[in-house]
Design an enzyme around this catalytic site. Structure first.
Site, PDB file in Angstrom:
ATOM      1  N   ASP A  41       0.824  -1.204   0.000  1.00 47.85           N
ATOM      2  CA  ASP A  41       0.000   0.000   0.000  1.00 47.85           C
ATOM      3  C   ASP A  41       0.866   1.267   0.000  1.00 47.85           C
ATOM      4  OD1 ASP A  41      -1.958   1.874   0.327  1.00 47.85           O
ATOM      5  OD2 ASP A  41      -2.430   1.370   2.408  1.00 47.85           O
ATOM      6  N   GLY A  44       5.569   3.749   5.017  1.00 54.27           N
ATOM      7  CA  GLY A  44       5.235   4.428   6.281  1.00 54.27           C
ATOM      8  C   GLY A  44       4.118   3.722   7.020  1.00 54.27           C
ATOM      9  N   GLY A  45       3.397   2.846   6.320  1.00 56.33           N
ATOM     10  CA  GLY A  45       2.368   2.017   6.967  1.00 56.33           C
ATOM     11  C   GLY A  45       1.276   2.841   7.610  1.00 56.33           C
ATOM     12  N   CYS A  47       1.028   4.108  10.725  1.00 56.33           N
ATOM     13  CA  CYS A  47       1.426   5.257  11.555  1.00 56.33           C
ATOM     14  C   CYS A  47       1.548   6.533  10.729  1.00 56.33           C
ATOM     15  CB  CYS A  47       2.733   4.950  12.270  1.00 56.33           C
ATOM     16  SG  CYS A  47       3.397   6.349  13.155  1.00 56.33           S
ATOM     17  N   GLY A 188     -11.630   3.536  23.679  1.00 57.52           N
ATOM     18  CA  GLY A 188     -10.185   3.309  23.832  1.00 57.52           C
ATOM     19  C   GLY A 188      -9.461   4.567  23.352  1.00 57.52           C
ATOM     20  N   TYR A 189      -8.122   4.456  23.187  1.00 58.77           N
ATOM     21  CA  TYR A 189      -7.396   5.697  22.912  1.00 58.77           C
ATOM     22  C   TYR A 189      -7.728   6.273  21.534  1.00 58.77           C
ATOM     23  CZ  TYR A 189      -3.523   4.020  19.900  1.00 58.77           C
ATOM     24  OH  TYR A 189      -2.767   3.536  18.858  1.00 58.77           O
ATOM     25  N   ASP A 318       3.107  -4.529  15.271  1.00 57.88           N
ATOM     26  CA  ASP A 318       1.756  -4.918  15.695  1.00 57.88           C
ATOM     27  C   ASP A 318       1.497  -6.409  15.512  1.00 57.88           C
ATOM     28  OD1 ASP A 318       1.370  -2.257  16.217  1.00 57.88           O
ATOM     29  OD2 ASP A 318      -0.331  -1.975  14.860  1.00 57.88           O
ATOM     30  N   HIS A 450      13.979  26.228  34.497  1.00 52.60           N
ATOM     31  CA  HIS A 450      12.813  26.932  35.044  1.00 52.60           C
ATOM     32  C   HIS A 450      12.409  28.050  34.092  1.00 52.60           C
ATOM     33  CE1 HIS A 450      10.064  28.681  37.923  1.00 52.60           C
ATOM     34  NE2 HIS A 450      10.637  29.861  37.716  1.00 52.60           N
TER      35      HIS A 450
HETATM   36  C1  LIG Z   1      -5.787   6.321  14.349  1.00 51.49           C
HETATM   37  C2  LIG Z   1      -4.520   5.717  14.891  1.00 51.49           C
HETATM   38  C3  LIG Z   1      -3.706   6.465  15.701  1.00 51.49           C
HETATM   39  C4  LIG Z   1      -2.534   5.912  16.216  1.00 51.49           C
HETATM   40  N1  LIG Z   1      -1.764   6.693  17.026  1.00 51.49           N
HETATM   41  C5  LIG Z   1      -0.607   6.189  17.516  1.00 51.49           C
HETATM   42  C6  LIG Z   1       0.248   6.991  18.320  1.00 51.49           C
HETATM   43  O1  LIG Z   1      -0.036   8.157  18.591  1.00 51.49           O
HETATM   44  N2  LIG Z   1       1.405   6.438  18.787  1.00 51.49           N
HETATM   45  C7  LIG Z   1       1.757   5.141  18.507  1.00 51.49           C
HETATM   46  O2  LIG Z   1       2.815   4.689  18.958  1.00 51.49           O
HETATM   47  N3  LIG Z   1       0.956   4.359  17.756  1.00 51.49           N
HETATM   48  C8  LIG Z   1      -0.199   4.848  17.251  1.00 51.49           C
HETATM   49  N4  LIG Z   1      -0.983   4.051  16.441  1.00 51.49           N
HETATM   50  C9  LIG Z   1      -0.559   2.658  16.213  1.00 51.49           C
HETATM   51  C10 LIG Z   1       0.535   2.595  15.133  1.00 51.49           C
HETATM   52  O3  LIG Z   1       0.015   3.134  13.946  1.00 51.49           O
HETATM   53  C11 LIG Z   1       0.959   1.137  14.932  1.00 51.49           C
HETATM   54  O4  LIG Z   1       1.372   0.593  16.159  1.00 51.49           O
HETATM   55  C12 LIG Z   1       2.122   1.055  13.935  1.00 51.49           C
HETATM   56  O5  LIG Z   1       1.722   1.551  12.682  1.00 51.49           O
HETATM   57  C13 LIG Z   1       2.580  -0.408  13.805  1.00 51.49           C
HETATM   58  O6  LIG Z   1       3.596  -0.486  12.866  1.00 51.49           O
HETATM   59  P1  LIG Z   1       3.865  -1.833  12.045  1.00 51.49           P
HETATM   60  O7  LIG Z   1       5.113  -1.576  11.275  1.00 51.49           O
HETATM   61  O8  LIG Z   1       3.812  -2.988  12.945  1.00 51.49           O
HETATM   62  O9  LIG Z   1       2.628  -1.994  11.073  1.00 51.49           O
HETATM   63  P2  LIG Z   1       1.844  -1.058  10.070  1.00 51.49           P
HETATM   64  O10 LIG Z   1       2.141   0.384  10.271  1.00 51.49           O
HETATM   65  O11 LIG Z   1       0.427  -1.511  10.172  1.00 51.49           O
HETATM   66  O12 LIG Z   1       2.457  -1.443   8.670  1.00 51.49           O
HETATM   67  C14 LIG Z   1       2.273  -2.696   8.097  1.00 51.49           C
HETATM   68  C15 LIG Z   1       2.368  -2.569   6.589  1.00 51.49           C
HETATM   69  O13 LIG Z   1       2.361  -3.860   6.025  1.00 51.49           O
HETATM   70  C16 LIG Z   1       1.693  -3.817   4.784  1.00 51.49           C
HETATM   71  N5  LIG Z   1       1.299  -5.204   4.441  1.00 51.49           N
HETATM   72  C17 LIG Z   1       0.449  -6.024   5.114  1.00 51.49           C
HETATM   73  N6  LIG Z   1       0.398  -7.241   4.532  1.00 51.49           N
HETATM   74  C18 LIG Z   1       1.241  -7.173   3.469  1.00 51.49           C
HETATM   75  C19 LIG Z   1       1.638  -8.108   2.486  1.00 51.49           C
HETATM   76  N7  LIG Z   1       1.216  -9.368   2.502  1.00 51.49           N
HETATM   77  N8  LIG Z   1       2.510  -7.694   1.515  1.00 51.49           N
HETATM   78  C20 LIG Z   1       2.996  -6.429   1.505  1.00 51.49           C
HETATM   79  N9  LIG Z   1       2.659  -5.518   2.417  1.00 51.49           N
HETATM   80  C21 LIG Z   1       1.800  -5.887   3.399  1.00 51.49           C
HETATM   81  C22 LIG Z   1       0.535  -2.880   5.055  1.00 51.49           C
HETATM   82  O14 LIG Z   1       0.042  -2.310   3.859  1.00 51.49           O
HETATM   83  C23 LIG Z   1       1.179  -1.842   5.974  1.00 51.49           C
HETATM   84  O15 LIG Z   1       1.627  -0.717   5.270  1.00 51.49           O
HETATM   85  C24 LIG Z   1      -2.165   4.582  15.898  1.00 51.49           C
HETATM   86  C25 LIG Z   1      -2.992   3.821  15.057  1.00 51.49           C
HETATM   87  C26 LIG Z   1      -4.144   4.369  14.559  1.00 51.49           C
HETATM   88  C27 LIG Z   1      -5.004   3.534  13.654  1.00 51.49           C
END
Ligand SMILES: Cc1cc2nc3c(=O)[nH]c(=O)nc-3n(C[C@H](O)[C@H](O)[C@H](O)COP(=O)(O)OP(=O)(O)OC[C@H]3O[C@@H](n4cnc5c(N)ncnc54)[C@H](O)[C@@H]3O)c2cc1C
Length: 474
Positions: A41, A44-45, A47, A188-189, A318, A450
């Site tokens: 997709d 930067g996923g 986040c 939740g948050y 995650d 301060h």
């Molecule tokens: C609204 C919202 C607010 C948030 N706020 C915070 C915050 O303030 N602070 C914080 O620490 N966390 C926050 N989070 C959580 C944070 O976004 C996630 O913990 C973080 O993105 C996890 O990173 P990741 O690399 O594990 O996965 P992701 O960011 O989910 O990335 C995984 C990637 O894998 C790709 N993918 C999946 N399957 C495949 C495949 N088979 N082939 C190729 N690509 C694939 C996806 O397209 C995605 O881009 C928030 C989440 C949301 C939804």
């Protein structure tokens, strides 16, 4: 592998370019590995594109507007106007700047970025399918792989996201107009952060939560100021009610909820937002091909090196378990890359901080007082209210406190909780204290600038030692 397909060799294949995957890729690149980063997709996923960054951009923008209109006490009179489409353009610009930066860093560190969905074919091969029909696919033969596929929102049965009436957090972050009213399912948050943004934009917000309080898992005295402020903003709460169904009306939607005893209530609004949590993504990968199975909670289990049961396959972020937070994903990404590169590295953290960007913010790290007791410590606890902090008063945000939890015997800081202005920033110092094995004396004797909010950290440590200056000691 498809017959006739020639696989490209790579030392390390990483599936998913979120906070976990891209950090692992850059770190592995720095360590000289030949890296292929596969993303279906957006770089930067969640986040960078649909989570932390866009939500915090909107929170900051709505805070600017709201505070300007709420500062009469300071002698400031203003009547800000919000142009939602322009706010969205600005927010998208921030996202583009960050994702562009990550792309450049990948390139500069020699990371080969490939677009497409990856799935395992066998223990050393991934096939990457490129989008729509007829777009083709290619295979990669890897020595090591990192699964960093993240998570997606949980859908409540019957509340499938349609992007129009039933919205996910991602849909909310892309709104171009401000809805008059919303029902938010889940306190939740994510639900609370979105509710606060919308309430500040003038939306009528009704929150429906199955449990009996907001922000489950956080201590009630941390949550209290958040609820008080939410009530000031006009947010209404219904607890002990689960979303059961919805129907379209002329003006939007009517959501029906049900208590455990089967009592029904209905809530009408223009749109419903469902934010009941997130679930790990393991179904896109054909994990059966490598004999890897998620645990009962859907996560891939890993050891202290982020290694799964399949020796040369790692999992981070995650998909690898709670807490589902971006900084935890990145930390795991760096460790996995280092282990694969042969460096001595391990997930040996004392504590992972967490922040909730509500109004006021909450920041936590390490143990609460109750957790310290359960773990067999005799806790020494110090607390300092922002109401007695000069900087908090000068910014007009005197609500909340810093609490520090230490071991009475040794003085080692075990954990801390902050609710109040910039709690998300203040918690970093306390995280460092836990990680470094700092004592209360260390924190109390560190000279703090301060007037700053961070003086409250020092005063909380002094309070635990029984000699705070700006509050009464026990
Ligand atoms: C609204 C919202 C607010 C948030 N706020 C915070 C915050 O303030 N602070 C914080 O620490 N966390 C926050 N989070 C959580 C944070 O976004 C996630 O913990 C973080 O993105 C996890 O990173 P990741 O690399 O594990 O996965 P992701 O960011 O989910 O990335 C995984 C990637 O894998 C790709 N993918 C999946 N399957 C495949 C495949 N088979 N082939 C190729 N690509 C694939 C996806 O397209 C995605 O881009 C928030 C989440 C949301 C939804």
């Amino acid at each position: 592998m498809v017959v006739g397909d020639v696989a490209t060799g790579t030392e390390l294949a990483i599936v998913g370019a979120g906070s976990g995957g891209y950090v692992a890729a850059i770190r592995a690149g720095q360590l000289g590995l030949d890296v292929t980063l596969i993303e279906e997709d957006a770089i930067g996923g969640v986040c960078l594109n649909y989570g932390c960054i866009p939500s915090k951009a909107l929170i900051s923008a709505t805070d600017v507007a709201h505070e300007a209109g709420d500062a009469e006490e300071m002698g400031v009179y203003a009547d800000p106007e919000v142009q939602m489409d322009e706010m969205k353009t600005w927010k998208d610009g921030v996202v583009d700047q960050l994702t562009g930066g990550v792309e450049n860093l990948c390139e500069a560190n020699g990371v080969n970025v490939v677009e497409g969905r990856a799935e395992f074919v066998d223990e050393n091969t991934l096939r990457v399918a490129h989008g729509g029909e007829g777009q083709g696919s290619e295979s990669y033969e890897f020595e090591h792989a990192i699964v960093a596929t993240g998570s997606r929102p949980i859908e409540v049965p019957g509340f499938e996201f349609d992007g129009e009436t039933v919205l996910s957090s991602r849909d909310v972050l892309d709104l171009e107009t401000i809805p008059d009213s919303v029902v938010v399912v889940g306190a939740g948050y994510i639900g609370m952060e979105l509710s606060t943004v919308l309430a500040k934009l003038g939306t009528d917000v009704q929150v429906v939560e199955m449990l009996d309080d907001v922000l489950p898992g956080y201590e009630s005295d941390l949550v209290r100021p958040v609820k008080r402020r939410a009530a000031d903003l006009g947010i209404e709460f219904s607890f002990g009610e689960a979303a059961a169904g919805w129907a379209e009306t002329d003006d939007g939607i009517v959501v029906t909820t049900e208590t455990e005893e089967g009592e029904e209530s209905t809530y009408e609004a223009e749109k419903a937002i469902v934010a009941v949590g997130r679930t790990p993504v393991t179904d896109t990968l054909n994990l059966e091909a490598i004999g890897l199975e998620p645990n009962d909670d859907g996560f891939l289990e890993t050891d202290h090196e982020a290694r799964t049961d399949v020796d040369h396959v790692f999992a981070i972020g995650d998909v690898a378990g709670e807490p589902m937070l971006a900084h935890k994903a990145s930390a795991e990404g760096a460790v996995a890359a280092e282990v694969i590169a042969g460096e001595p590295s391990a997930l040996d953290h004392q504590a992972i901080p967490a922040a909730v960007f509500t109004d006021p913010e909450i920041g936590t790290v390490g143990m609460t007082e109750a957790e310290a007791e359960d773990a067999g410590f005799e806790p020494a606890v110090g607390k300092f209210r922002f109401g007695a902090n000069g900087r908090a008063l000068t910014t007009g945000h005197p609500d909340g406190f810093v609490r520090i939890v230490a071991d009475e015997d040794s003085g080692f800081v075990l954990g801390a909780q902050v609710v109040g202005p910039d709690a998300s920033e203040l918690i970093a110092e306390l995280g460092l204290a836990v990680e470094m094995g700092a004592t209360l004396e260390d924190v109390a004797r560190t000279i703090h600038t301060h007037p700053t909010l961070s003086e409250s950290v020092m005063e909380a440590a002094e309070h635990a030692l029984g000699h705070a200056i700006h509050t009464l000691n026990r």
